[in-house]
Design an enzyme around this catalytic site. Structure first.
Site, PDB file in Angstrom:
ATOM      1  N   ARG A 142     -46.277  17.594  18.321  1.00 21.60           N
ATOM      2  CA  ARG A 142     -45.653  16.368  18.838  1.00 21.60           C
ATOM      3  C   ARG A 142     -46.576  15.619  19.790  1.00 21.60           C
ATOM      4  NH1 ARG A 142     -39.548  17.226  18.089  1.00 21.60           N
ATOM      5  NH2 ARG A 142     -39.103  15.401  19.323  1.00 21.60           N
ATOM      6  N   TYR A 145     -47.793  11.898  19.628  1.00 17.54           N
ATOM      7  CA  TYR A 145     -46.810  10.904  20.082  1.00 17.54           C
ATOM      8  C   TYR A 145     -46.616  11.011  21.594  1.00 17.54           C
ATOM      9  CZ  TYR A 145     -42.280   8.386  20.061  1.00 17.54           C
ATOM     10  OH  TYR A 145     -41.246   7.500  20.277  1.00 17.54           O
ATOM     11  N   ASP A 146     -46.328  12.229  22.067  1.00 17.59           N
ATOM     12  CA  ASP A 146     -46.004  12.409  23.491  1.00 17.59           C
ATOM     13  C   ASP A 146     -47.187  12.001  24.372  1.00 17.59           C
ATOM     14  OD1 ASP A 146     -43.973  13.677  22.120  1.00 17.59           O
ATOM     15  OD2 ASP A 146     -44.032  15.530  23.266  1.00 17.59           O
ATOM     16  N   ASN A 174     -33.090   8.732  22.627  1.00 13.95           N
ATOM     17  CA  ASN A 174     -32.670   8.609  21.220  1.00 13.95           C
ATOM     18  C   ASN A 174     -31.690   7.453  20.983  1.00 13.95           C
ATOM     19  OD1 ASN A 174     -33.423  11.424  21.877  1.00 13.95           O
ATOM     20  ND2 ASN A 174     -33.227  11.692  19.667  1.00 13.95           N
ATOM     21  N   PHE A 191     -28.281  12.866   8.853  1.00 12.00           N
ATOM     22  CA  PHE A 191     -26.930  13.411   8.691  1.00 12.00           C
ATOM     23  C   PHE A 191     -26.017  12.414   7.975  1.00 12.00           C
ATOM     24  CE2 PHE A 191     -26.862  16.744  12.415  1.00 12.00           C
ATOM     25  CZ  PHE A 191     -27.893  17.426  11.790  1.00 12.00           C
ATOM     26  N   ARG A 211     -28.920  16.213  22.395  1.00  5.89           N
ATOM     27  CA  ARG A 211     -29.522  14.881  22.514  1.00  5.89           C
ATOM     28  C   ARG A 211     -28.428  13.939  23.016  1.00  5.89           C
ATOM     29  NH1 ARG A 211     -33.370  17.624  21.636  1.00  5.89           N
ATOM     30  NH2 ARG A 211     -35.148  17.200  20.280  1.00  5.89           N
ATOM     31  N   ARG A 277     -31.704  17.095  26.212  1.00  7.55           N
ATOM     32  CA  ARG A 277     -32.171  15.773  26.634  1.00  7.55           C
ATOM     33  C   ARG A 277     -30.980  14.911  27.014  1.00  7.55           C
ATOM     34  NH1 ARG A 277     -35.566  13.294  22.176  1.00  7.55           N
ATOM     35  NH2 ARG A 277     -37.428  14.439  22.710  1.00  7.55           N
TER      36      ARG A 277
HETATM   37  P1  NAD Z   1     -39.655   2.274  13.782  1.00  9.12           P
HETATM   38  O1  NAD Z   1     -40.566   3.273  13.157  1.00  9.12           O
HETATM   39  O2  NAD Z   1     -38.473   1.805  13.022  1.00  9.12           O
HETATM   40  O3  NAD Z   1     -40.457   0.981  14.233  1.00  9.12           O
HETATM   41  C1  NAD Z   1     -41.804   0.993  14.577  1.00  9.12           C
HETATM   42  C2  NAD Z   1     -42.440  -0.270  14.010  1.00  9.12           C
HETATM   43  O4  NAD Z   1     -43.825  -0.308  14.412  1.00  9.12           O
HETATM   44  C3  NAD Z   1     -42.419  -0.306  12.475  1.00  9.12           C
HETATM   45  O5  NAD Z   1     -42.007  -1.567  12.032  1.00  9.12           O
HETATM   46  C4  NAD Z   1     -43.874  -0.030  12.099  1.00  9.12           C
HETATM   47  O6  NAD Z   1     -44.234  -0.556  10.847  1.00  9.12           O
HETATM   48  C5  NAD Z   1     -44.616  -0.644  13.265  1.00  9.12           C
HETATM   49  N1  NAD Z   1     -45.965  -0.094  13.464  1.00  9.12           N
HETATM   50  C6  NAD Z   1     -46.322   1.218  13.506  1.00  9.12           C
HETATM   51  N2  NAD Z   1     -47.645   1.320  13.702  1.00  9.12           N
HETATM   52  C7  NAD Z   1     -48.135   0.056  13.805  1.00  9.12           C
HETATM   53  C8  NAD Z   1     -49.424  -0.486  14.004  1.00  9.12           C
HETATM   54  N3  NAD Z   1     -50.502   0.306  14.129  1.00  9.12           N
HETATM   55  N4  NAD Z   1     -49.566  -1.828  14.036  1.00  9.12           N
HETATM   56  C9  NAD Z   1     -48.483  -2.644  13.889  1.00  9.12           C
HETATM   57  N5  NAD Z   1     -47.236  -2.182  13.693  1.00  9.12           N
HETATM   58  C10 NAD Z   1     -47.070  -0.848  13.654  1.00  9.12           C
HETATM   59  O7  NAD Z   1     -39.198   2.914  15.186  1.00  9.12           O
HETATM   60  P2  NAD Z   1     -38.168   2.377  16.282  1.00  9.12           P
HETATM   61  O8  NAD Z   1     -37.119   3.385  16.429  1.00  9.12           O
HETATM   62  O9  NAD Z   1     -37.825   0.969  16.021  1.00  9.12           O
HETATM   63  O10 NAD Z   1     -39.073   2.469  17.590  1.00  9.12           O
HETATM   64  C11 NAD Z   1     -39.683   1.322  18.170  1.00  9.12           C
HETATM   65  C12 NAD Z   1     -40.423   1.729  19.441  1.00  9.12           C
HETATM   66  O11 NAD Z   1     -39.504   2.303  20.382  1.00  9.12           O
HETATM   67  C13 NAD Z   1     -41.517   2.765  19.205  1.00  9.12           C
HETATM   68  O12 NAD Z   1     -42.617   2.456  20.027  1.00  9.12           O
HETATM   69  C14 NAD Z   1     -40.883   4.052  19.651  1.00  9.12           C
HETATM   70  O13 NAD Z   1     -41.825   4.978  20.112  1.00  9.12           O
HETATM   71  C15 NAD Z   1     -39.970   3.577  20.779  1.00  9.12           C
HETATM   72  N6  NAD Z   1     -38.847   4.505  20.953  1.00  9.12           N
HETATM   73  C16 NAD Z   1     -37.812   4.525  20.065  1.00  9.12           C
HETATM   74  C17 NAD Z   1     -36.782   5.438  20.241  1.00  9.12           C
HETATM   75  C18 NAD Z   1     -35.613   5.488  19.304  1.00  9.12           C
HETATM   76  O14 NAD Z   1     -34.785   6.392  19.446  1.00  9.12           O
HETATM   77  N7  NAD Z   1     -35.431   4.594  18.373  1.00  9.12           N
HETATM   78  C19 NAD Z   1     -36.834   6.349  21.308  1.00  9.12           C
HETATM   79  C20 NAD Z   1     -37.918   6.319  22.168  1.00  9.12           C
HETATM   80  C21 NAD Z   1     -38.916   5.369  21.995  1.00  9.12           C
HETATM   81  N1  UDP Z   2     -32.574  17.551  13.593  1.00  7.93           N
HETATM   82  C1  UDP Z   2     -31.774  18.336  12.766  1.00  7.93           C
HETATM   83  N2  UDP Z   2     -31.670  17.986  11.452  1.00  7.93           N
HETATM   84  C2  UDP Z   2     -32.289  16.897  10.925  1.00  7.93           C
HETATM   85  C3  UDP Z   2     -33.102  16.095  11.771  1.00  7.93           C
HETATM   86  C4  UDP Z   2     -33.226  16.459  13.098  1.00  7.93           C
HETATM   87  O1  UDP Z   2     -31.185  19.327  13.203  1.00  7.93           O
HETATM   88  O2  UDP Z   2     -32.123  16.655   9.706  1.00  7.93           O
HETATM   89  C5  UDP Z   2     -32.665  17.911  15.019  1.00  7.93           C
HETATM   90  C6  UDP Z   2     -34.084  18.011  15.568  1.00  7.93           C
HETATM   91  O3  UDP Z   2     -34.619  19.303  15.325  1.00  7.93           O
HETATM   92  C7  UDP Z   2     -33.848  17.732  17.039  1.00  7.93           C
HETATM   93  C8  UDP Z   2     -32.699  16.729  17.032  1.00  7.93           C
HETATM   94  O4  UDP Z   2     -32.059  16.887  15.771  1.00  7.93           O
HETATM   95  O5  UDP Z   2     -33.436  18.904  17.721  1.00  7.93           O
HETATM   96  C9  UDP Z   2     -33.140  15.273  17.179  1.00  7.93           C
HETATM   97  O6  UDP Z   2     -34.150  15.031  16.235  1.00  7.93           O
HETATM   98  P1  UDP Z   2     -34.764  13.584  15.958  1.00  7.93           P
HETATM   99  O7  UDP Z   2     -35.816  13.763  14.915  1.00  7.93           O
HETATM  100  O8  UDP Z   2     -33.677  12.625  15.673  1.00  7.93           O
HETATM  101  O9  UDP Z   2     -35.406  13.112  17.338  1.00  7.93           O
HETATM  102  P2  UDP Z   2     -36.197  13.805  18.531  1.00  7.93           P
HETATM  103  O10 UDP Z   2     -35.288  13.651  19.672  1.00  7.93           O
HETATM  104  O11 UDP Z   2     -36.451  15.257  18.224  1.00  7.93           O
HETATM  105  O12 UDP Z   2     -37.448  13.031  18.641  1.00  7.93           O
END
Ligand code: NAD
Ligand code: UDP
Length: 318
Positions: A142, A145-146, A174, A191, A211, A277
Site C-alpha cells: 500500500r 499510495y500511502d 472512505n 458488495f 471503516r 478507521r
Molecule cells: P477515482 O479513481 O475514481 O478518480 C481518480 C481520477 O484521477 C480518475 O479519473 C483517474 O483517471 C484520474 N487520474 C489518475 N491518475 C492520473 C494522472 N496521472 N493524470 C491525470 N489523471 C489521473 O478515485 P476517487 O475516489 O474519485 O478519488 C479521487 C481522489 O480522492 C484521489 O486523489 C484519492 O486518493 C482521494 N481519496 C478518495 C477517497 C475515497 O474514498 N473516494 C478517500 C481518500 C482519498
Molecule cells: N474489502 C472486503 N471485500 C471486498 C473489498 C474490500 O472485505 O470485496 C475490505 C478490505 O479488505 C478493507 C475494507 O473492506 O478491510 C475497505 O476496503 P476498500 O478497498 O474499500 O478501502 P480501503 O479503506 O482499504 O482503502
C-alpha cells in the site's frame, strides 16, 4: 465573480461530482484527466456546458493553464487500481503534486490537495485526529499510495513555507456513491455489484475490520468549504463520516437493502489492510462548520439504484 478552476482527476468518481457541483455555482471548470480509472461517461452530461472544458492530460507532465483554484484529485483511489501499477501511482502523487504546485506558484491559485486517511496507516489512535502522525509500512504493497500521499502533503507544506503558495490539505476517509467504477474493487461497490448479480459477497479477513463511510455529496460540500475557507486555515483537516461499521455489518446491510440471495464468502485479508478507521471531525466542524448529513442506509440506497440502472444498461449493450 466567475472563478476558473482546475480539477485534476475530474472524470473520476469524486472529481465528476465536484465538477458538477462547481458548475452549478457559475464557475469555469477545467477538468483534467488521463482516464486511468475515470471515464468519459462520468462527465459526458457536462460536455455541452460552455463553462466546462475537458483536457486529456497526464498530470505527471507539466501543463500551464491560467486558474484561480486547483483541486488536486488525480490518483487512483482503489487499492486494486493503485497497486496495479504502483510506480505510476507514486509518480502521479509526487510529480502530480509538483506540477499543480508549479501552476499555483505561477498563477497564485489556491491549491487543495486530496489527501487520505491512509496517511494514518494501521492506526494505534482511534478515532484518528489530525495531530496523529500515523503508522504506515513504508515498504509494503500500500506504500505507493500511502507514502505518495504523505510526500504530496510534504510538498504542499514546503511550497507553502518556501514559496508562499496557498496550499491546503484535506484527508478524505472512505467515500462512496454513484459513479464509483463498476470494477473499482472498493468494498461498497464490490458488495453492491455482487449482491445485485447474486454472486458471492467477498469479505476479506473475518469481517471484523472497520471503516467509516461518507456519502459523496457530503464530501464534495466539505471540499468546497475547505477551498473557500480563510487562508489562515490550511489543514490538514479530516473529512469523513464518523459512523463506524464492521465490514460484516456493511455486507449484511447491503444484502438487506438489495433483497439479495448472495452468500457471504471469506477470503484472505490483503497485507497491511488497516484494522480500524474512523475520523475525528471536530476540526472540520469548528473551522468549516462541516458535518456529514447522509446516513449510511440512505446513501447506500441511492448508490444501489445507480448500480441497478448501470447493470441493466450494460446488459442491453452486450
Ligand atoms: P477515482 O479513481 O475514481 O478518480 C481518480 C481520477 O484521477 C480518475 O479519473 C483517474 O483517471 C484520474 N487520474 C489518475 N491518475 C492520473 C494522472 N496521472 N493524470 C491525470 N489523471 C489521473 O478515485 P476517487 O475516489 O474519485 O478519488 C479521487 C481522489 O480522492 C484521489 O486523489 C484519492 O486518493 C482521494 N481519496 C478518495 C477517497 C475515497 O474514498 N473516494 C478517500 C481518500 C482519498
Ligand atoms: N474489502 C472486503 N471485500 C471486498 C473489498 C474490500 O472485505 O470485496 C475490505 C478490505 O479488505 C478493507 C475494507 O473492506 O478491510 C475497505 O476496503 P476498500 O478497498 O474499500 O478501502 P480501503 O479503506 O482499504 O482503502
Amino acid at each position: 465573480m466567475t472563478k476558473r478552476m482546475l480539477i485534476t482527476g475530474g472524470a473520476g468518481f469524486l472529481g465528476s461530482h465536484l465538477c458538477e457541483r462547481l458548475l452549478q455555482e457559475d464557475n469555469e471548470i477545467l477538468c483534467l484527466d488521463n482516464f486511468y480509472t475515470g471515464s468519459r461517461d462520468n462527465i459526458s452530461h457536462l460536455l455541452g456546458n460552455s463553462r466546462f472544458e475537458l483536457i486529456e492530460h497526464d498530470i505527471i507532465n507539466p501543463i500551464y493553464p491560467e486558474v484561480d483554484q486547483i483541486y488536486n484529485l488525480a490518483c487512483p483511489a482503489s487499492p486494486v487500481h493503485y497497486q496495479y501499477n504502483p510506480i505510476k501511482t507514486i509518480k502521479t502523487n509526487v510529480m502530480g503534486a509538483i506540477n499543480v504546485l508549479g501552476i499555483a506558484k505561477r498563477t497564485k491559485a489556491t491549491v487543495l490537495q486530496a489527501s487520505t486517511s491512509e496517511i494514518y496507516g494501521d492506526p494505534e489512535v482511534h478515532p484518528q485526529n489530525e495531530s496523529y502522525w500515523g503508522r504506515v509500512n513504508p515498504i509494503g504493497i500500500r506504500s505507493c499510495y500511502d507514502e505518495g500521499k504523505r510526500a504530496a502533503e510534504c510538498l504542499m507544506m514546503d511550497y507553502r513555507r518556501q514559496n508562499g503558495v496557498n496550499a491546503k490539505i484535506v484527508r478524505i476517509f472512505n467515500t462512496y456513491g454513484p459513479r464509483m467504477a463498476i470494477n473499482d474493487g472498493r468494498v461498497v461497490s464490490n458488495f453492491i455489484v455482487q449482491a445485485l448479480q447474486g454472486k458471492d459477497i467477498t469479505i476479506y479477513g473475518d469481517g471484523s475490520h472497520t471503516r467509516s463511510f461518507c456519502y459523496v455529496d457530503d464530501l464534495v460540500d466539505g471540499l468546497i468549504r475547505m477551498m473557500d475557507s480563510p487562508d489562515d486555515f490550511y489543514g490538514p483537516v479530516n473529512l469523513g463520516n464518523p459512523g463506524e461499521f464492521t465490514i460484516s455489518e456493511l455486507s449484511e446491510l447491503i444484502i438487506k437493502l438489495t433483497n439479495s440471495v448472495s452468500k457471504i464468502v471469506f477470503e484472505p485479508l490483503p497485507a497491511d489492510d488497516p484494522t480500524q478507521r474512523k475520523p475525528d471531525i471536530t476540526l472540520a466542524g469548528e473551522k468549516l462548520g462541516w458535518m456529514p448529513k447522509v446516513e449510511l442506509e440512505k446513501g447506500l440506497t441511492g448508490t444501489i439504484q445507480y448500480f441497478k440502472n448501470l447493470i441493466s444498461r450494460l446488459a442491453k449493450i452486450t
